[in-house]
Design an enzyme around this catalytic site. Structure first.
Site, PDB file in Angstrom:
ATOM      1  N   TYR A 141       1.461 -11.498   2.486  1.00 37.03           N
ATOM      2  CA  TYR A 141       0.799 -11.231   1.194  1.00 37.03           C
ATOM      3  C   TYR A 141       1.738 -11.628   0.051  1.00 37.03           C
ATOM      4  O   TYR A 141       1.310 -12.240  -0.936  1.00 37.03           O
ATOM      5  CB  TYR A 141       0.428  -9.751   1.114  1.00 37.03           C
ATOM      6  CG  TYR A 141      -0.295  -9.339  -0.148  1.00 37.03           C
ATOM      7  CD1 TYR A 141      -1.653  -9.575  -0.316  1.00 37.03           C
ATOM      8  CD2 TYR A 141       0.380  -8.675  -1.178  1.00 37.03           C
ATOM      9  CE1 TYR A 141      -2.323  -9.173  -1.476  1.00 37.03           C
ATOM     10  CE2 TYR A 141      -0.270  -8.272  -2.333  1.00 37.03           C
ATOM     11  CZ  TYR A 141      -1.621  -8.525  -2.476  1.00 37.03           C
ATOM     12  OH  TYR A 141      -2.272  -8.130  -3.619  1.00 37.03           O
ATOM     13  N   LYS A 145       0.956 -14.375  -2.832  1.00 37.50           N
ATOM     14  CA  LYS A 145       0.922 -14.035  -4.261  1.00 37.50           C
ATOM     15  C   LYS A 145       2.019 -14.781  -5.039  1.00 37.50           C
ATOM     16  O   LYS A 145       1.862 -15.043  -6.229  1.00 37.50           O
ATOM     17  CB  LYS A 145       1.025 -12.519  -4.447  1.00 37.50           C
ATOM     18  CG  LYS A 145      -0.236 -11.769  -4.006  1.00 37.50           C
ATOM     19  CD  LYS A 145      -1.451 -12.103  -4.892  1.00 37.50           C
ATOM     20  CE  LYS A 145      -2.678 -11.286  -4.530  1.00 37.50           C
ATOM     21  NZ  LYS A 145      -3.824 -11.526  -5.428  1.00 37.50           N
TER      22      LYS A 145
END
Ligand SMILES: NC(=O)c1ccc[n+]([C@@H]2O[C@H](COP(=O)([O-])OP(=O)(O)OC[C@H]3O[C@@H](n4cnc5c(N)ncnc54)[C@H](OP(=O)(O)O)[C@@H]3O)[C@@H](O)[C@H]2O)c1
Length: 233
Positions: A141, A145
């Site tokens: 993640y 991002k």
């Protein structure tokens, strides 16, 4: 700088925790129309909210949405997903799937809507990043991002000539279904979206929605070991 009053706003991932706030607060700020884009569009209580089918991993659905929503002034790239676990334990297909949603999705949506925004005089794109764009504790993640953060920076440069404002939003834990299983202090999604729209209307390029995002950003200027005490031997 964008005024949400009388603007047309498109929100991806509109059925989620932050997405619903983005839709409702745009309406409260006087938006003329809000496209509530989702994989499975739902009914909304206002006729100024137009449900729209949009899967950010599906180029055909993005193209169809851009054709239907040809009056958009503000694109909120909010849709995103989480892949818990360790990067090294995940298959490359799982990681590619995450990148499809969190990075290539917002990129494809922005590519499709850039001509629409240009035709409306510039408008704005707001991409929902995370504090984990700048902190590696989120595994894949964080990778996604971080990539989205730099994608936003590149898009800002490339869209400047058509007068499109490009904003990156950073936030820590926020009380939505995505982190329902996490036992930690969380932001109220209403506060995050209020800050995001205030920044957008003030002409900001970046919005830090909480203290943890501000602290981690400031920490990037220091040594890596200060951000990651766990690697100090
Ligand atoms: N909550 C946090 O702590 C936190 C912190 C930092 C950043 N963020 C970011 O904030 C954004 C919004 O998340 P949230 O917290 O509101 O979580 P959420 O309630 O789980 O909402 C995420 C939304 O994204 C949608 N989505 C996922 N894949 C999609 C796809 N392929 N196409 C279209 N929509 C898709 C989901 O749609 P379905 O309804 O169809 O599943 C869901 O409505 C995300 O980008 C997330 O990474 C959240």
């Amino acid at each position: 700088m964008v005024d949400l009053k009388d603007a047309t706003v498109l929100v991806t991932g509109a059925n989620g925790g932050l997405g619903t706030e983005f839709v409702n607060q745009a309406l409260a700020l006087g938006a003329r129309r809000v496209y509530a884009a989702a994989r499975n569009p739902r009914e909304w209580s206002s006729d100024r909210i137009v449900p729209l089918r949009l899967d950010v991993t599906d180029a055909e659905s993005i193209a169809a949405a851009a054709q239907e929503a040809s009056d958009v002034d503000v694109v909120i790239n909010n849709a995103g997903t989480l892949l818990p676990g360790k990067l090294l334990d995940q298959s490359i297909d799982e990681i590619r799937g995450l990148m499809d949603t969190n990075v290539y999705g917002p990129l494809l949506v922005t590519k499709a809507f850039a001509p629409v925004l240009a035709s409306r005089g510039g408008g704005a794109v707001l991409n929902v990043h995370s504090v984990l764009s700048w902190l590696a504790i989120g595994g894949s993640y964080s990778v996604s991002k971080a990539a989205l953060w730099m994608t936003t920076n590149v898009l800002r440069l490339e869209l400047a000539s058509q007068g499109t404002q490009v904003v990156g939003l950073h936030l820590g834990y926020t009380d939505t279904p995505m982190v329902a299983g996490v036992d930690a202090e969380k932001n109220d999604p209403a506060d995050v979206v209020r800050d995001a729209y205030a920044g957008l209307e003030a002409g900001a390029t970046e919005v830090l929605a909480d203290d943890v995002s501000a602290a981690v950003k400031a920490g990037l200027a220091g040594p890596i070991e200060a951000l990651y005490p766990q690697v100090v031997g």
